[in-house]
Design a protein around this motif. Sequence first.
Motif, short mmCIF file in Angstrom:
data_model
loop_
_atom_site.label_atom_id
_atom_site.label_comp_id
_atom_site.label_asym_id
_atom_site.label_seq_id
_atom_site.Cartn_x
_atom_site.Cartn_y
_atom_site.Cartn_z
N VAL A 107 37.87 23.19 38.96
CA VAL A 107 38.20 24.61 39.14
C VAL A 107 39.30 24.74 40.19
CG1 VAL A 107 37.35 26.85 39.90
CG2 VAL A 107 35.92 25.41 38.42
N GLN A 108 40.44 25.24 39.77
CA GLN A 108 41.60 25.38 40.65
C GLN A 108 41.82 26.81 41.12
OE1 GLN A 108 43.49 22.63 41.75
NE2 GLN A 108 41.69 21.67 40.81
N SER A 109 41.33 27.78 40.38
CA SER A 109 41.54 29.19 40.75
C SER A 109 40.45 30.05 40.15
CB SER A 109 42.92 29.68 40.30
OG SER A 109 43.18 29.34 38.94
N ILE A 110 40.17 31.16 40.84
CA ILE A 110 39.13 32.09 40.42
C ILE A 110 39.65 33.51 40.64
CG2 ILE A 110 36.77 32.94 40.81
CD1 ILE A 110 36.13 30.21 42.09
N ASN A 111 39.46 34.37 39.64
CA ASN A 111 39.81 35.79 39.82
C ASN A 111 38.57 36.64 39.68
OD1 ASN A 111 40.35 35.35 36.64
ND2 ASN A 111 39.83 37.50 36.98
N THR A 112 38.63 37.81 40.28
CA THR A 112 37.56 38.79 40.11
C THR A 112 38.13 40.19 40.22
OG1 THR A 112 35.27 39.30 40.73
CG2 THR A 112 36.85 39.07 42.53
N SER A 113 37.33 41.17 39.82
CA SER A 113 37.71 42.58 39.95
C SER A 113 36.95 43.16 41.14
CB SER A 113 37.35 43.36 38.69
OG SER A 113 38.27 43.11 37.65
N GLY A 114 37.68 43.56 42.17
CA GLY A 114 37.03 44.27 43.26
C GLY A 114 36.46 45.59 42.77
N HIS A 115 37.07 46.15 41.73
CA HIS A 115 36.63 47.46 41.26
C HIS A 115 35.56 47.36 40.17
CE1 HIS A 115 40.38 47.14 38.50
NE2 HIS A 115 39.33 46.86 37.77
N SER A 161 45.45 39.93 46.84
CA SER A 161 44.92 41.06 46.09
C SER A 161 45.86 41.38 44.94
CB SER A 161 44.79 42.30 46.99
OG SER A 161 46.07 42.78 47.38
N THR A 162 45.34 42.07 43.94
CA THR A 162 46.13 42.48 42.78
C THR A 162 45.69 43.89 42.39
OG1 THR A 162 44.53 41.49 41.25
CG2 THR A 162 46.38 40.11 41.93
N ILE A 163 46.36 44.46 41.40
CA ILE A 163 45.96 45.77 40.91
C ILE A 163 44.59 45.71 40.24
CG2 ILE A 163 46.48 47.54 39.18
CD1 ILE A 163 48.08 47.89 41.68
N GLY A 164 44.29 44.63 39.58
CA GLY A 164 42.99 44.43 38.93
C GLY A 164 42.91 43.01 38.44
N SER A 165 41.86 42.69 37.69
CA SER A 165 41.70 41.32 37.21
C SER A 165 42.79 40.90 36.23
CB SER A 165 40.33 41.15 36.54
OG SER A 165 39.44 40.50 37.41
N SER A 166 43.35 41.85 35.51
CA SER A 166 44.38 41.48 34.54
C SER A 166 45.58 40.86 35.24
CB SER A 166 44.81 42.69 33.72
OG SER A 166 43.78 43.12 32.86
#
Length: 455
Positions: A259-267, A113-118
């Motif tokens: 495709v090696q990695s994918i990010n998304t925004s939970g928010h 998890s992260t603070i956001g997609s950034s």
Amino acid sequence: MYQDEALTPTFSRTGEATTARYTQIPDGSMLPETAYRIVRDETMLDGNARLNLATFVGTWMDESADKLYADAFDKNMIDKDEYPATAAIEEYCWRILADLWHAPDRTDVIGTSTIGSSEACMLGGLALKRRWQNARRAAGKSTEKPNLIMSSAVQVCWEKFCNYFDVEMRQVATTEEHPLMDGTSLEDVVDENTIGVVVLMGVTYTGAYEPVMKVQAKLDDIQAKTGLDIPIHIDGASGAMIAPFLQPELEWDFRVPRVQSINTSGHKYGLVYPGVGWIVWRNTAALPEELVFRVSYLGGSMPTFALNFSRPGAQVLLQYYRFLRLGRAGYTSIQQASQDVARYLSHAVSEIDAFELLTDGSDIPVFAWRLKPGHTDKWTLYHLSERLRIKGWLVPAYPLSGELEGQTVMRIVCRDGLSRDLAEDLLHDIREETEFLDSLDAPMPHPGLGPAFHH
């Protein structure tokens, strides 16, 4: 004195009777109710979140989620020793996403998890850079001057990544013929120093998906000719939580070999309050081990990889709540409802003589439109945005990117909470304000008008 203040009418108390704009800490204390009222009254000037059609960020959750949020205000995501259950739930979440995104081996996958997609984008970029550096060193080659390829329509976080981590940003400009990065001209910007290509599953300007399979096909051609094996990172800030439910047949995720990695925004379309993001790598080899820190808990160890240290754990619990509460069927229903509203609105806007659509909400529930060329010299979309703001709606107007930066568009983000009822009210106001602007005998004044929204 404190007791006397308690008996004083609310708006005559110390603080309320003087000023609410403290730029120095006050000398004395005040009642909690007074401090609350000062802050609460200040924020009355904020916009109505439900009417903010500029933001992708979620603005509503149900009462059970609100209760869970309040129960978890004090949880620190980084403190896995004190909050081992929260740490375990974080892992449940990224494993759910890995499954949703078709990771080839569910036993050999890693995420966080992260603070956001950034922040998630930063981590994805760092992994690409470190993998490239390791491969170059192993081959006895220079690790200077890494570059990253992306569309000119990327979100500003990618500019930050390249700036902060000394990576050359190479942009493929959007054009009238190629409004999305579709592989065209990649051979002109890719070289041995390219650490990867960023593909957008949901362009923030228009809501459209960039065609991942076309980008992979071009990179396959490049590899066949040059030997360069270039990986892809998917910036799915919005689309990675839409496509699995609304376009399950679309191949964009770990089904695509590069495709090696994918990010998304939970928010965002993960339907959680701000701010939580996620990133998942297709396997543990895609995340260089030296970037992972190990922390101990319950006599064992847990990997952690983040730019932030202390951060809220509550949103991670809210994400897990959403997964459990909604399931695949619930997410599909909610995202479809948002897309239905987007398609309804975009169709209606396209029937207004002044406008033409760029997108219609058939990818993510977002659509954009522009003024028809030559329609008027009396007003611009900035004026329409200002007129709608007077009625409470935040509908941004802004220029496009690349070779299209001379074009101004408006965009509506349809989220959970924008009901068909509200959409009809919005459409009435768009029509009414457009008619008003079209009735002008002279040009609207321009001073001070310009883009108010930043990608």
